[in-house]
Design a protein around this motif. Structure first.
Motif, PDB file in Angstrom:
ATOM      1  N   TRP A  87       9.628   6.909  10.012  1.00  0.00           N
ATOM      2  CA  TRP A  87       8.789   6.114  10.624  1.00  0.00           C
ATOM      3  C   TRP A  87       9.522   4.965  11.563  1.00  0.00           C
ATOM      4  O   TRP A  87       8.974   4.151  12.188  1.00  0.00           O
ATOM      5  CB  TRP A  87       7.590   5.225   9.852  1.00  0.00           C
ATOM      6  CG  TRP A  87       6.615   6.308   9.420  1.00  0.00           C
ATOM      7  CD1 TRP A  87       6.439   6.844   8.207  1.00  0.00           C
ATOM      8  CD2 TRP A  87       5.838   7.238  10.325  1.00  0.00           C
ATOM      9  NE1 TRP A  87       5.472   7.765   8.100  1.00  0.00           N
ATOM     10  CE2 TRP A  87       5.110   8.054   9.568  1.00  0.00           C
ATOM     11  CE3 TRP A  87       5.507   7.183  11.558  1.00  0.00           C
ATOM     12  CZ2 TRP A  87       4.089   9.048   9.869  1.00  0.00           C
ATOM     13  CZ3 TRP A  87       4.483   8.228  12.294  1.00  0.00           C
ATOM     14  CH2 TRP A  87       3.869   8.968  11.540  1.00  0.00           C
ATOM     15  N   ARG A 124       1.006  -1.112   0.196  1.00  0.00           N
ATOM     16  CA  ARG A 124      -0.079   0.172  -0.011  1.00  0.00           C
ATOM     17  C   ARG A 124       0.805   1.040   0.025  1.00  0.00           C
ATOM     18  O   ARG A 124       1.983   1.283   0.404  1.00  0.00           O
ATOM     19  CB  ARG A 124      -0.936  -0.114   1.176  1.00  0.00           C
ATOM     20  CG  ARG A 124      -0.418   0.557   2.663  1.00  0.00           C
ATOM     21  CD  ARG A 124       0.611  -0.069   3.081  1.00  0.00           C
ATOM     22  NE  ARG A 124       0.894   0.031   4.516  1.00  0.00           N
ATOM     23  CZ  ARG A 124       1.402   1.133   4.925  1.00  0.00           C
ATOM     24  NH1 ARG A 124       2.257   1.900   3.945  1.00  0.00           N
ATOM     25  NH2 ARG A 124       1.807   1.312   6.161  1.00  0.00           N
ATOM     26  N   ALA A 143       0.240   5.054   1.708  1.00  0.00           N
ATOM     27  CA  ALA A 143      -0.462   5.408   2.409  1.00  0.00           C
ATOM     28  C   ALA A 143      -0.221   6.901   2.730  1.00  0.00           C
ATOM     29  O   ALA A 143       0.092   7.356   3.937  1.00  0.00           O
ATOM     30  CB  ALA A 143      -0.381   4.838   3.890  1.00  0.00           C
ATOM     31  N   PRO A 144      -0.419   7.906   1.927  1.00  0.00           N
ATOM     32  CA  PRO A 144      -0.332   9.272   1.991  1.00  0.00           C
ATOM     33  C   PRO A 144      -1.043   9.932   3.235  1.00  0.00           C
ATOM     34  O   PRO A 144      -2.113   9.519   3.350  1.00  0.00           O
ATOM     35  CB  PRO A 144      -0.286   9.922   0.508  1.00  0.00           C
ATOM     36  CG  PRO A 144      -1.075   9.091  -0.068  1.00  0.00           C
ATOM     37  CD  PRO A 144      -1.204   7.599   0.548  1.00  0.00           C
ATOM     38  N   SER A 145      -0.634  10.866   3.763  1.00  0.00           N
ATOM     39  CA  SER A 145      -1.604  11.605   4.561  1.00  0.00           C
ATOM     40  C   SER A 145      -1.722  13.192   3.664  1.00  0.00           C
ATOM     41  O   SER A 145      -0.707  13.712   3.011  1.00  0.00           O
ATOM     42  CB  SER A 145      -0.713  12.337   5.811  1.00  0.00           C
ATOM     43  OG  SER A 145      -0.364  11.218   6.646  1.00  0.00           O
ATOM     44  N   GLU A 148      -4.643   8.742   4.626  1.00  0.00           N
ATOM     45  CA  GLU A 148      -4.287   8.453   5.846  1.00  0.00           C
ATOM     46  C   GLU A 148      -4.787  10.065   6.444  1.00  0.00           C
ATOM     47  O   GLU A 148      -3.948  10.740   6.846  1.00  0.00           O
ATOM     48  CB  GLU A 148      -3.467   8.384   6.328  1.00  0.00           C
ATOM     49  CG  GLU A 148      -2.906   6.743   5.933  1.00  0.00           C
ATOM     50  CD  GLU A 148      -2.049   5.974   6.782  1.00  0.00           C
ATOM     51  OE1 GLU A 148      -0.893   6.563   7.299  1.00  0.00           O
ATOM     52  OE2 GLU A 148      -2.021   4.840   7.014  1.00  0.00           O
ATOM     53  N   TYR A 156      -2.062   7.766  13.792  1.00  0.00           N
ATOM     54  CA  TYR A 156      -1.293   7.058  12.906  1.00  0.00           C
ATOM     55  C   TYR A 156      -1.069   5.481  13.427  1.00  0.00           C
ATOM     56  O   TYR A 156      -1.241   4.349  12.866  1.00  0.00           O
ATOM     57  CB  TYR A 156      -0.327   7.659  12.343  1.00  0.00           C
ATOM     58  CG  TYR A 156       0.771   6.870  11.407  1.00  0.00           C
ATOM     59  CD1 TYR A 156       0.262   6.264  10.222  1.00  0.00           C
ATOM     60  CD2 TYR A 156       1.852   6.204  11.841  1.00  0.00           C
ATOM     61  CE1 TYR A 156       1.004   5.658   9.477  1.00  0.00           C
ATOM     62  CE2 TYR A 156       2.717   5.357  11.141  1.00  0.00           C
ATOM     63  CZ  TYR A 156       2.381   5.052   9.852  1.00  0.00           C
ATOM     64  OH  TYR A 156       3.173   4.293   9.079  1.00  0.00           O
ATOM     65  N   LEU A 193       5.869  -0.701   3.205  1.00  0.00           N
ATOM     66  CA  LEU A 193       7.034   0.303   2.475  1.00  0.00           C
ATOM     67  C   LEU A 193       6.839   1.683   2.919  1.00  0.00           C
ATOM     68  O   LEU A 193       5.797   2.320   2.590  1.00  0.00           O
ATOM     69  CB  LEU A 193       7.209   0.159   1.037  1.00  0.00           C
ATOM     70  CG  LEU A 193       8.480   0.500   0.537  1.00  0.00           C
ATOM     71  CD1 LEU A 193       9.652  -0.411   1.015  1.00  0.00           C
ATOM     72  CD2 LEU A 193       8.343   0.206  -1.085  1.00  0.00           C
ATOM     73  N   ARG A 194       7.592   2.471   3.723  1.00  0.00           N
ATOM     74  CA  ARG A 194       7.375   3.842   4.043  1.00  0.00           C
ATOM     75  C   ARG A 194       8.778   4.496   4.320  1.00  0.00           C
ATOM     76  O   ARG A 194       9.689   3.980   4.255  1.00  0.00           O
ATOM     77  CB  ARG A 194       6.472   3.682   5.124  1.00  0.00           C
ATOM     78  CG  ARG A 194       7.118   3.137   6.543  1.00  0.00           C
ATOM     79  CD  ARG A 194       6.005   2.921   7.639  1.00  0.00           C
ATOM     80  NE  ARG A 194       6.580   2.207   8.805  1.00  0.00           N
ATOM     81  CZ  ARG A 194       6.191   1.972  10.013  1.00  0.00           C
ATOM     82  NH1 ARG A 194       4.774   2.378  10.161  1.00  0.00           N
ATOM     83  NH2 ARG A 194       6.857   1.433  11.029  1.00  0.00           N
TER      84      ARG A 194
END
Ligand code: GLU
Length: 448
Positions: free
Chosen positions: A195, A8, A10-12, A44, A173, A190-191
């Motif tokens: 984080w 995924r 998952a941008p804010s 997000e 989050y 994958l980020r």
């Protein structure tokens, strides 16, 4: 791999898509598609204070421009309404892994934001307030990072009792992303590198929520080539849309960022998106922070510009440059062909070919000592030429240069400067043919 790969992005929605986020999206896309898996977009947006209006849409629009198309999309604020996060938080309280907290940190508007290592409410057995994670004492938490290719561990005595659900009922989050990763059967997280310090919190949340924890990988930081620090909004272009506006092609930008943190086994550099998906291999992630080399990006962009058809490059020029768009179709195409091999970005058109449409202005100080006779001869030839064709023009000018014993370089430099105001242009005779007889004559006369 056993179960289906589901990665995924998952941008804010806190603004435009950052180039680093575009890279995260690209890698998650390739990771999923390489295995025939799913690429999931998850917005997000539970931190509503940080949300920037319009950015949920803007992020999707940008991803589409790069062809990073998702199979499923979820929006956390919508999911929040179903009570999924609250339910998960309450379950953790019931099972003794979380607790209610009514502390207020200094300056914090909400309860539960004291962020102390061991929260004073953890043993009070309160029945309302924010919900925080009850971090166990003296436990070692470990995971294998598939980007860095090693185990990373923490002792819980460095992990604080993080807020999971705020007193207004919105998840942080730390809760929402983990609930969703499990619920959406995400196989790979994958980020961004930022984080990594929060990962022990997430390992606990995953463990307590139960279910199959996804593999986790933290991408490197992209560094500025000039400062060696992370790219900064103030100094550098950092948003994908900025690069598009500056005249970079999406295919080229994408190809450039593919190699900012990943490398193939051979030294191949040019990849379309589908070739990248085909060659993608998790082992190719690099551990060192890559540097953003502008020259390299320009090189990629030039390569991709050369691959465009003349017509398609022409239409990109038209969109980017109003004045160019006002020229006749025929002239546009002539100019396009002339500059195609000589530019790195679409916006370079103005610099290299702007003399075709900008008001004629020449700094006579940059003309050479013989410019008067060079230009007088050129004017004579051009005024009397019968066929307005490149070969004819070349032949006549060269004959005159020979007859008078001029230096070829000096002659054409004077002609170039007199007609364009610049020392750097595409070949001047080709430019003269495109400029047209009348304009060329007028420009020469005005300089003389
Ligand atoms: N919403 C988080 C961010 O934009 C996403 C991190 C993640 O991919 O889990 O930083």
């Amino acid at each position: 791999m056993g179960s289906k790969v589901r990665a995924r992005f998952a941008p804010s929605p806190t603004g435009f898509l950052h180039i680093g986020s575009l890279r995260t999206a690209l890698y998650a896309f390739a990771l999923a598609r390489h295995e025939g898996g799913d690429f999931i977009l998850r917005i997000e947006d539970t931190d509503q204070k940080r949300e920037v209006a319009g950015s949920t849409q803007a992020i999707q629009d940008t991803l589409k421009k790069f062809n990073l198309l998702w199979d499923e999309i979820y929006v956390q604020s919508e999911r929040h309404k179903t009570g999924i996060y609250e339910k998960a938080a309450k379950k953790l309280v019931e099972e003794g892994h979380a607790f209610y907290c009514q502390c207020k940190a200094k300056n914090a508007k909400e309860e539960g934001f004291s962020n102390v290592l061991r929260d004073p409410c953890r043993d009070k057995k309160l029945s309302s307030g924010a919900i925080k994670l009850k971090v166990p004492e003296n436990k070692v938490l470990t995971y294998y990072d598939f980007v860095h290719k090693k185990d990373i561990s923490w002792n819980t005595d460095t992990v604080y009792d993080a807020t999971l659900l705020k007193s207004d009922g919105f998840p942080t989050y730390h809760l929402a992303a983990m609930v969703d990763d499990l619920d959406m059967k995400i196989s790979h997280i994958l980020r961004g590198h930022d984080w990594l310090p929060s990962t022990p919190i997430h390992l606990l949340v995953f463990e307590y929520l139960g279910g199959k924890r996804p593999e986790i990988g933290h991408l490197t930081d992209i560094l500025s080539a000039t400062t060696g620090k992370k790219l900064s909004k103030r100094r550098d272009s950092v948003f994908a849309e900025q690069f598009l506006q500056e005249g970079y092609l999406p295919e080229a930008l994408l190809n450039f960022i593919m190699l900012l943190g990943w490398a193939p086994k051979d030294n191949r550099e040019l990849f379309t998106l589908s070739e990248f998906v085909e060659h993608f291999d998790i082992q190719g992630f690099q551990e060192a922070n890559p540097r953003f080399l502008q020259n390299k990006l320009d090189w990629f962009n030039g390569e991709y510009i050369r691959k465009l058809s003349d017509e398609s490059l022409n239409s990109k020029f038209k969109i980017q440059n109003e004045k160019f768009a006002e020229l006749t179709e025929e002239k546009q195409l002539q100019i396009t062909k002339l500059v195609k091999d000589r530019i790195a970005k679409i916006s370079d058109l103005e610099n290299i070919a702007g003399f075709f449409w900008k008001p004629h202005k020449v700094d006579k100080a940059i003309l050479g000592g013989n410019s008067d006779s060079h230009l007088t001869d050129a004017l004579n030839i051009i005024s009397n030429i019968d066929k307005w064709e490149l070969e004819e023009l070349n032949d006549k000018l060269m004959a005159k240069i020979k007859e008078k014993g001029y230096k070829i370089g000096d002659f054409f430099m004077d002609l170039r400067v007199a007609l364009t105001g610049s020392k750097f242009t595409p070949p001047i005779n080709d430019s003269i043919i495109i400029l047209g007889k009348d304009k060329t004559i007028n420009r020469l006369k005005s300089v003389l």
